[in-house]
Every structure is written in C-alpha cells, then in structure tokens.
Write an enzyme that holds these catalytic residues in place. Structure first.
Site, mmCIF file in Angstrom:
data_model
loop_
_atom_site.group_PDB
_atom_site.id
_atom_site.type_symbol
_atom_site.label_atom_id
_atom_site.label_comp_id
_atom_site.label_asym_id
_atom_site.label_seq_id
_atom_site.Cartn_x
_atom_site.Cartn_y
_atom_site.Cartn_z
ATOM 1 N N GLY A 290 9.499 5.905 9.762
ATOM 2 C CA GLY A 290 8.892 4.595 9.554
ATOM 3 C C GLY A 290 8.377 4.405 8.144
ATOM 4 O O GLY A 290 7.300 3.849 7.947
ATOM 5 N N ALA A 291 9.166 4.831 7.160
ATOM 6 C CA ALA A 291 8.699 4.822 5.768
ATOM 7 C C ALA A 291 9.097 3.570 5.005
ATOM 8 O O ALA A 291 9.024 3.547 3.778
ATOM 9 C CB ALA A 291 9.242 6.058 5.043
ATOM 10 N N GLY B 14 4.066 -0.216 4.972
ATOM 11 C CA GLY B 14 2.750 0.244 5.402
ATOM 12 C C GLY B 14 2.418 1.674 5.026
ATOM 13 O O GLY B 14 2.773 2.161 3.946
ATOM 14 N N ILE B 15 1.749 2.347 5.938
ATOM 15 C CA ILE B 15 1.277 3.702 5.687
ATOM 16 C C ILE B 15 2.436 4.662 5.476
ATOM 17 O O ILE B 15 2.356 5.586 4.656
ATOM 18 C CB ILE B 15 0.365 4.151 6.838
ATOM 19 C CG1 ILE B 15 -0.979 3.421 6.716
ATOM 20 C CG2 ILE B 15 0.149 5.660 6.846
ATOM 21 C CD1 ILE B 15 -1.907 3.616 7.874
ATOM 22 N N GLY B 16 3.551 4.455 6.187
ATOM 23 C CA GLY B 16 4.709 5.320 6.001
ATOM 24 C C GLY B 16 5.267 5.245 4.594
ATOM 25 O O GLY B 16 5.592 6.267 3.981
ATOM 26 N N SER C 219 -4.435 7.539 16.829
ATOM 27 C CA SER C 219 -5.233 6.331 16.619
ATOM 28 C C SER C 219 -6.618 6.513 17.213
ATOM 29 O O SER C 219 -6.815 7.289 18.147
ATOM 30 C CB SER C 219 -4.551 5.131 17.286
ATOM 31 O OG SER C 219 -5.407 4.006 17.339
ATOM 32 N N TYR D 258 -0.418 1.183 24.565
ATOM 33 C CA TYR D 258 -0.532 1.681 23.191
ATOM 34 C C TYR D 258 -1.484 2.865 23.113
ATOM 35 O O TYR D 258 -1.169 3.905 22.533
ATOM 36 C CB TYR D 258 -1.004 0.565 22.261
ATOM 37 C CG TYR D 258 -1.264 1.043 20.850
ATOM 38 C CD1 TYR D 258 -0.227 1.531 20.065
ATOM 39 C CD2 TYR D 258 -2.554 1.015 20.308
ATOM 40 C CE1 TYR D 258 -0.459 1.972 18.766
ATOM 41 C CE2 TYR D 258 -2.796 1.451 19.011
ATOM 42 C CZ TYR D 258 -1.744 1.925 18.244
ATOM 43 O OH TYR D 258 -1.986 2.379 16.960
#
Length: 357
Positions: free
Chosen positions: A85-86, A89-91, A206, A232
C-alpha cells in the site's frame, strides 16, 4: 541494479465517527487497556540510532526535546524493504523515507498507475525503488507476488496496506473485505516470504483494536449483521494478535527475525475519505486533533528501523491518548495478549488461506 538475492534462510516454524473513536480509545485506556509492559524502557534508551540530520528543536507533548523523527532513521543502505500500500499516505511516506535512508524499496500496490506516479516522489529513482503488483483482496495475487521475488533476500516486510470502515463487500475468495485485505492478505504474504526475511516484519494496527468485534467463529461476518467499524477494529486486533503470535513462533524456532507492530494514532490519510459514510466528511477534521501523515508514519518507520528494538514491541504516538505525537513503545489491550485465542486465530488464518498447518 538488481536487489541482493537470498544468501541465507532464517529458521521458520512453518510455511462512528472521529469523536466516537476517540471516546472509545479513552474509555479503553481508563480501564487499563493501554498499559505498557513494565519491561519497556523509555524511548531515549530504546533508540540507538545516530541522527543523520542536524539538531532537533521540536518538543513532544511531555516536554521532552529528544523526540524521534526521520533524522534518526539508521542508514538503510543495502537493505531490501517491501511496503504494501505504498502508493499514498503513510505507506508512501514510509517508502520515501526508507529510500532516502538508502534502502531498496519494493512498493507493493494494487493500482499500478497510481503507484508509478507516486514513485516519482521517492528519492533515488531505479536505484532505490520499484513498483510491483499486489492485490491483497485476491490471495492468488498474493501468491503470484511472492513467487515473483522467491529468490530475493528481503530484510524487512511492512504490512501497511489496509481498508477502514468500508461497506460490506467480499474479496475474490469470498472473505469479508476488511478482514480479507487487512488480515488474510498480509498473513499469507508474511508466511510465504518469511523464509527470505532476515530482519523483521512490521504489522500496522490501530488504536481502535480495543473495540469489540473479533469472533473466531464468524471471521467473515456471515452470521452476524455487518458493522463496518466493528469489522475494522476486529481486523486491526487480529493484525496485532498475529504480530505477537508470530514473535512467539519465531522465538520458539530460534529465529533471529523479529515481529513488530505499530499504529499511527489518528492520522489524516486517504482512509478517512473512503468509507462511503458521514465519516468521509468528519474525517477531514482529523488534523485538528490527530497526526499529519508524516508524523503518523514515524511509528511505522521506528518499528521498521530501530536497530535494538526487541521483537514483539508495539509502537505508537506519545501524546493525547495515543492519537498524536511522536513514536515510542506502547501497550495494547489485554485481548491482544491472549495467547490461546492468538494461536487459534493463526490456525484459522492458515485454513482460510489454504496453508498447511
């Protein structure tokens, strides 16, 4: 240049709404659900990295000037890191900072067009990064990705990609989408790649892992009425439990590989605008009480790079009930440390991904 190929194989023991979330976190913390283990030393004793940048003049929320930031990332030259997931965002921030520190980063993403565009912001060009296709909602895609790099040496795997509070949907294999992507896809990826990993695996969890929702008899939400937030939180609790369980298995096998977990606090990322609910609007208020993506990514970068970090450590922000701030070792819920349920969750994930037990 091609990344380093496998030179050794480690031992492996087998192939709501923003305010509501914040309130849930505070209640869980007040009940003792966020007690850090007594064995965790202060942040200043944990980080042995030498800053690559100049003096730092920012203060954390406890008034400590010695906060950890990207200037403290140890030299990553020669290391190969996979970040799922790069593409945003954070990725993407994680991939960018690791490449800046010298690592060769594989950006494992579903949307290749988006990922290739994002890669243009990663320092070093072809010498430090590449994009490969990985759809965590399709276990066959996970297997194909793992097969495509089966002869590589991998130093670190960062299980970052995820979905948050999405409408009820199913993966290619028919699993509930959030559990399928956040948990099963990463579980299969980790187990397939682990014989090639030399340093560590980082699972992104999370703060909302403290909410109820994990039911081992109904992981795919086929019997219960679907709840996007409970699904989630269940997936993030499962990620954390699998991280701890992997560390137990690694220790039992005598492996030097470590399993870590991290959470970014309440960070302003694209996740807050993809729930197809009112939260897509309220999520835009996150910057008022949460972390920016850049600061949120520090927890993941800390877990992925600090040299002397013990396996089984959980990293999160140091302020405002864990919602914002700079990274440090933190505690997690009592449920996340239940060894019997964690072992059973592992076994069920093996079954659901058709892995031998």
């Amino acid at each position: 240049p091609s990344p380093p190929r496998s030179s050794r194989t480690p031992t492996w023991p087998g192939p709501s709404l923003a305010i509501d979330i914040a309130r849930t976190i505070d209640v869980a913390s007040a009940r003792g659900g966020d007690r850090a283990p007594s064995s965790l030393r202060p942040l200043s004793e944990r980080c042995s990295a030498t800053p690559r940048g100049g003096p730092r003049d920012q203060f954390d929320e406890d008034g400590d000037v010695s906060i950890w930031n990207t200037a403290d990332i140890p030299d990553q030259s020669g290391k190969v890191v996979i970040v799922t997931g790069a593409s945003s965002g954070i990725g993407l921030i994680t991939a960018r900072e690791l490449a800046r520190a010298g690592a060769y980063v594989v950006m494992a993403c579903r949307n290749l067009e988006k990922a290739n565009a994002a890669r243009q912001t990663v320092p070093g060009g072809d010498n430090h990064s590449e994009v490969r296709h990985l759809d965590l909602a399709d276990l066959d895609s996970v297997r194909a990705f793992a097969e495509s790099i089966s002869d590589w040496r991998i130093d670190t795997l960062v299980n970052n990609a995820g979905l948050m509070a999405t409408p009820d949907a199913r993966t290619v294999q028919g699993h509930e989408m959030q559990f399928g992507v956040n948990v099963l896809g990463h579980f299969l990826l980790t187990t397939l790649l682990l014989p090639q990993i030399t340093d560590r695996v980082v699972w992104v969890s999370s703060l909302v892992h403290t909410m109820p929702g994990l039911d081992l008899t109904d992981l795919d939400w086929t019997r219960r009425r679907y709840s996007r937030w409970r699904a989630y939180s269940a997936s993030k609790l499962a990620d954390l439990m699998l991280s701890y369980q992997l560390q137990r298995r690694l220790v039992q096998s005598g492996s030097r590989v470590r399993s870590m977990a991290a959470h970014p606090g309440v960070a302003s990322t694209a996740l807050q605008t993809r729930t197809e609910s009112l939260y897509d609007v309220l999520g835009r208020l996150v910057p008022l009480f949460g972390n920016t993506p850049e600061v949120g990514a520090l927890s993941v970068l800390y877990a992925a790079t600090v040299a002397d970090l013990p396996g089984g450590t959980y990293i999160g922000p140091n302020g405002n009930g864990g919602r914002r701030g700079y990274p440090r070792p933190v505690g997690s819920s009592a449920a996340s440390h239940d060894t019997a349920i964690s072992a059973e969750l592992w076994r069920r994930c093996e079954q659901l991904t058709a892995l031998p037990g």
